[in-house]
Design a protein around this motif. Structure first.
Motif, PDB file in Angstrom:
ATOM      1  N   ILE A 145      12.083 -50.722  10.192  1.00  0.00           N
ATOM      2  CA  ILE A 145      13.440 -50.815   9.640  1.00  0.00           C
ATOM      3  C   ILE A 145      13.411 -51.653   8.356  1.00  0.00           C
ATOM      4  O   ILE A 145      12.730 -52.677   8.283  1.00  0.00           O
ATOM      5  CB  ILE A 145      14.413 -51.405  10.686  1.00  0.00           C
ATOM      6  N   ARG A 146      14.123 -51.157   7.361  1.00  0.00           N
ATOM      7  CA  ARG A 146      14.146 -51.796   6.043  1.00  0.00           C
ATOM      8  C   ARG A 146      15.539 -52.330   5.742  1.00  0.00           C
ATOM      9  O   ARG A 146      16.513 -51.936   6.386  1.00  0.00           O
ATOM     10  CB  ARG A 146      13.786 -50.753   4.969  1.00  0.00           C
ATOM     11  N   LEU A 147      15.647 -53.168   4.702  1.00  0.00           N
ATOM     12  CA  LEU A 147      16.979 -53.653   4.320  1.00  0.00           C
ATOM     13  C   LEU A 147      17.872 -52.453   4.018  1.00  0.00           C
ATOM     14  O   LEU A 147      19.058 -52.445   4.326  1.00  0.00           O
ATOM     15  CB  LEU A 147      16.918 -54.569   3.087  1.00  0.00           C
ATOM     16  N   THR A 204      14.948 -52.344  -2.294  1.00  0.00           N
ATOM     17  CA  THR A 204      15.408 -52.804  -0.978  1.00  0.00           C
ATOM     18  C   THR A 204      14.966 -51.865   0.148  1.00  0.00           C
ATOM     19  O   THR A 204      14.930 -52.263   1.304  1.00  0.00           O
ATOM     20  CB  THR A 204      16.941 -52.971  -0.926  1.00  0.00           C
ATOM     21  N   ASP A 205      14.619 -50.630  -0.194  1.00  0.00           N
ATOM     22  CA  ASP A 205      14.088 -49.728   0.836  1.00  0.00           C
ATOM     23  C   ASP A 205      12.623 -50.047   1.135  1.00  0.00           C
ATOM     24  O   ASP A 205      12.051 -49.487   2.068  1.00  0.00           O
ATOM     25  CB  ASP A 205      14.225 -48.262   0.395  1.00  0.00           C
ATOM     26  N   ASN A 206      12.014 -50.911   0.348  1.00  0.00           N
ATOM     27  CA  ASN A 206      10.617 -51.279   0.572  1.00  0.00           C
ATOM     28  C   ASN A 206      10.488 -52.705   1.085  1.00  0.00           C
ATOM     29  O   ASN A 206       9.424 -53.305   1.005  1.00  0.00           O
ATOM     30  CB  ASN A 206       9.810 -51.107  -0.723  1.00  0.00           C
ATOM     31  N   LEU A 207      11.582 -53.276   1.585  1.00  0.00           N
ATOM     32  CA  LEU A 207      11.533 -54.603   2.196  1.00  0.00           C
ATOM     33  C   LEU A 207      11.860 -54.501   3.683  1.00  0.00           C
ATOM     34  O   LEU A 207      12.913 -53.974   4.056  1.00  0.00           O
ATOM     35  CB  LEU A 207      12.495 -55.578   1.495  1.00  0.00           C
ATOM     36  N   ILE A 217       5.444 -54.216   3.390  1.00  0.00           N
ATOM     37  CA  ILE A 217       5.559 -52.813   3.795  1.00  0.00           C
ATOM     38  C   ILE A 217       5.509 -51.935   2.548  1.00  0.00           C
ATOM     39  O   ILE A 217       5.854 -52.384   1.458  1.00  0.00           O
ATOM     40  CB  ILE A 217       6.881 -52.593   4.584  1.00  0.00           C
ATOM     41  N   ASP A 218       5.092 -50.699   2.717  1.00  0.00           N
ATOM     42  CA  ASP A 218       5.047 -49.711   1.637  1.00  0.00           C
ATOM     43  C   ASP A 218       4.117 -50.127   0.493  1.00  0.00           C
ATOM     44  O   ASP A 218       4.550 -50.530  -0.580  1.00  0.00           O
ATOM     45  CB  ASP A 218       6.454 -49.402   1.099  1.00  0.00           C
ATOM     46  N   TYR A 219       2.839 -49.987   0.770  1.00  0.00           N
ATOM     47  CA  TYR A 219       1.831 -50.309  -0.247  1.00  0.00           C
ATOM     48  C   TYR A 219       1.754 -49.160  -1.240  1.00  0.00           C
ATOM     49  O   TYR A 219       1.244 -48.095  -0.925  1.00  0.00           O
ATOM     50  CB  TYR A 219       0.482 -50.527   0.437  1.00  0.00           C
TER      51      TYR A 219
END
Ligand code: AMP
Ligand code: MG
Length: 519
Positions: free
Chosen positions: A200-202, A270-273, A280-282
């Protein structure tokens, strides 16, 4: 492998999309869409993490079984798996982007691991989902290898992160225009199975708030607290504020770690936090070589440098502000949310100081020491000094007779070394005086420094060499890097080449200092 047990709470407890097609669309009223991975031509396992396999309860025999590659390429499902793609939005480069969602990530299930923990298994690059928009849902070997190696390396560095179980070649080609400049090429396709307690992301929360789906937002918050924050009381009246504060604290600690090891995420949208405060999301991430707060590996961000090394702490707070705004409709009094955002600054600065005390080998850090740290960063920048090598070398500075000799190999340019030699000597004299005053026993000081200043990180040019070889079918270097990066704080005799500063050829080479979001 058949013994893996699944308990898919995300899809069981949260509303899903009734449409089972992958037709690109806006998905409303749902947190996820059911989706099947698209089978690939010829799955072949090229690397796996024994530690992650063990946490799940998978044996070496399970991994060798040809079915392992089939499952983790998306060609077969195990009993209990029920694949889905999550619906989320996000702010990209400071602007609201609306619905994004898992466009090429497909979660297989929440495995209950042999270690007693919940591990969501997620394939990256397993084909289209309703969130793929115009893209193919696939991933190339180059970016998959980067994610696989780096997420495991980060774990061993002690940085909170999602993990990676496996890296599988698909036997299919994927066309990418790496720098979006009209030069597409076919690249080998690959799939990483990444693993985390939650993905789950922000942006999951932001999307429902932006659409005014308040009930859905409330349900997702309640779910997240109950499943992923068991230390909080979900019935407490101030639960949301307490939870948000915990997210702020975790994010602050995470970014302090990035700054400690010289990691630049590259795309802190914010979708990668992660809501758990995990890396997350390298994507186009990179490791700081010569110290430069303005450095970003991401060519897509070369103009604004929003996600440059030195801006990460500030962007972390900006992202949390977006989350606070999304949560505002759920709380009567927004004041505790504001206080939590201030707490972020406090925690970050405490952590940064604590980590820099350790990096310099001091018991604790005073106001004067903060100046010493700032001077060090300025000097490292002016003289083009390698971040990782320089901090590691500080442990070898003799407090009785300080000299720059231990730092020699950290300089990228002889002319700059000579030009700043006096300034370095002055700084080293001050530093040595400070160590003498601190009077920490030498062995203790060295040991504590070696536990926060890594010898080995996944240097950009090393990752690129491993990629070049892997694209030719040679995975030797992938294995070597995994070995070395498993013990990043230990001196490993014979493996000095993996600790070396960037060679000249890599200074401007694509993939080393320049990366794009194309993956
Ligand atoms: P990223 O910048 O990698 O975090 O991706 C931003 C959004 O684009 C996410 O919603 C991704 O799922 C989506 N995306 C990126 N690459 C692809 C792809 N090859 N196929 C489908 N969706 C993608
Ligand atoms: Mg992403």
């Amino acid at each position: 492998m058949q013994t893996l047990e699944f308990d898919n709470r995300f899809i069981r407890e949260l509303p899903g999309d009734p449409d089972t097609s992958v037709r690109p669309r806006q998905v409303t009223g749902a947190c996820w869409s059911p989706v099947q991975p698209t089978p690939v031509a010829a799955p072949r396992l090229i690397a796996y993490s024994p530690e992650v396999a063990a946490a799940l309860g998978l044996t070496a025999a399970d991994v060798r079984d040809p079915r392992f590659a089939e499952v983790f390429a998306g060609n077969a499902l195990l009993p209990g798996m029920a694949p889905w793609a999550a619906c989320y939005g996000g702010h990209q480069f400071g602007n609201w982007a609306g619905q994004l969602g898992d466009g090429r990530a497909i979660s297989l299930g929440e495995a209950l691991g042999a270690d007693g923990n919940r591990h969501e298994l997620q394939l990256k690059g397993a084909g289209p989902t309703p969130y793929s928009r115009m893209a193919d849902g696939r991933a190339v070997l180059r970016s998959s290898l980067r994610e696989f190696l780096c997420s495991e390396a980060m774990h061993h560095l002690g940085v909170p992160t999602t993990r990676a179980l496996s890296l599988v070649l698909t036997g299919e080609e994927v066309v990418r225009d790496m720098f979006y400049d009209g030069h597409p090429r076919a690249e080998p396709g690959a799939i990483v199975c990444r693993v985390a307690p939650s993905f789950i992301r922000l942006g999951n929360f932001e999307l429902f708030a932006a659409r005014g789906e308040r009930d859905l937002l409330a349900r997702l918050v309640d779910f997240t607290i109950r499943r992923d924050f068991p230390e909080l009381d979900p019935e407490a009246p101030d639960c949301i504020a307490r939870w948000f504060e915990e997210v702020c604290v975790r994010t602050a600690r995470l970014i302090a770690h990035w700054m400690r090891v010289g990691f630049v995420h590259g795309v802190m949208n914010t979708d990668n936090l992660s809501i758990l405060g995990l890396t997350i999301d390298y994507g186009p991430y990179g490791w700081l070589e010569d110290v430069d707060p303005n450095w970003t590996p991401n060519t897509t961000d070369a103009h604004g440098r929003r996600y440059a090394f030195g801006r990460q702490p500030e962007i972390g707070q900006w992202n949390l502000l977006c989350l606070a705004r999304a949560l505002a409709s759920l709380v009567e009094d927004p004041e505790p949310l504001r206080a939590a955002l201030e707490r972020y600054v406090e925690v970050y600065s405490d952590e940064y100081r604590r980590m820099h005390a350790a990096k310099l080998g001091l018991r604790e850090i005073t106001e004067t020491d903060v100046v010493l740290v700032q001077q060090l960063y300025r000097l490292m920048q002016q003289a083009e000094v390698d971040f990782t090598l320089a901090f590691r070398a500080l442990a070898d500075v003799d407090p009785a007779h300080p000299s720059p000799a231990p730092l020699e190999s950290a300089f990228y340019r002889e002319d700059l070394r000579a030009r700043h030699a006096d300034a370095w000597q002055d700084w080293l004299d001050d530093y040595a005086a400070r160590i003498r005053q601190d009077a920490l026993p030498a062995a203790e000081r060295r040991e504590s420094m070696a536990s926060v200043n890594p010898r080995y990180v996944l240097r950009n040019w090393l990752a690129q060499q491993a990629i070049d070889q892997a694209e030719q079918g040679d995975y030797t270097m992938v294995g070597e890097l995994m070995e070395v990066l498993r013990r990043p704080y230990d001196d490993q005799p014979g493996r000095e080449a993996f600790a070396a500063r960037r060679p000249e050829w890599a200074r401007h080479r694509a993939g080393c200092s320049m990366l794009s979001c194309s993956s």
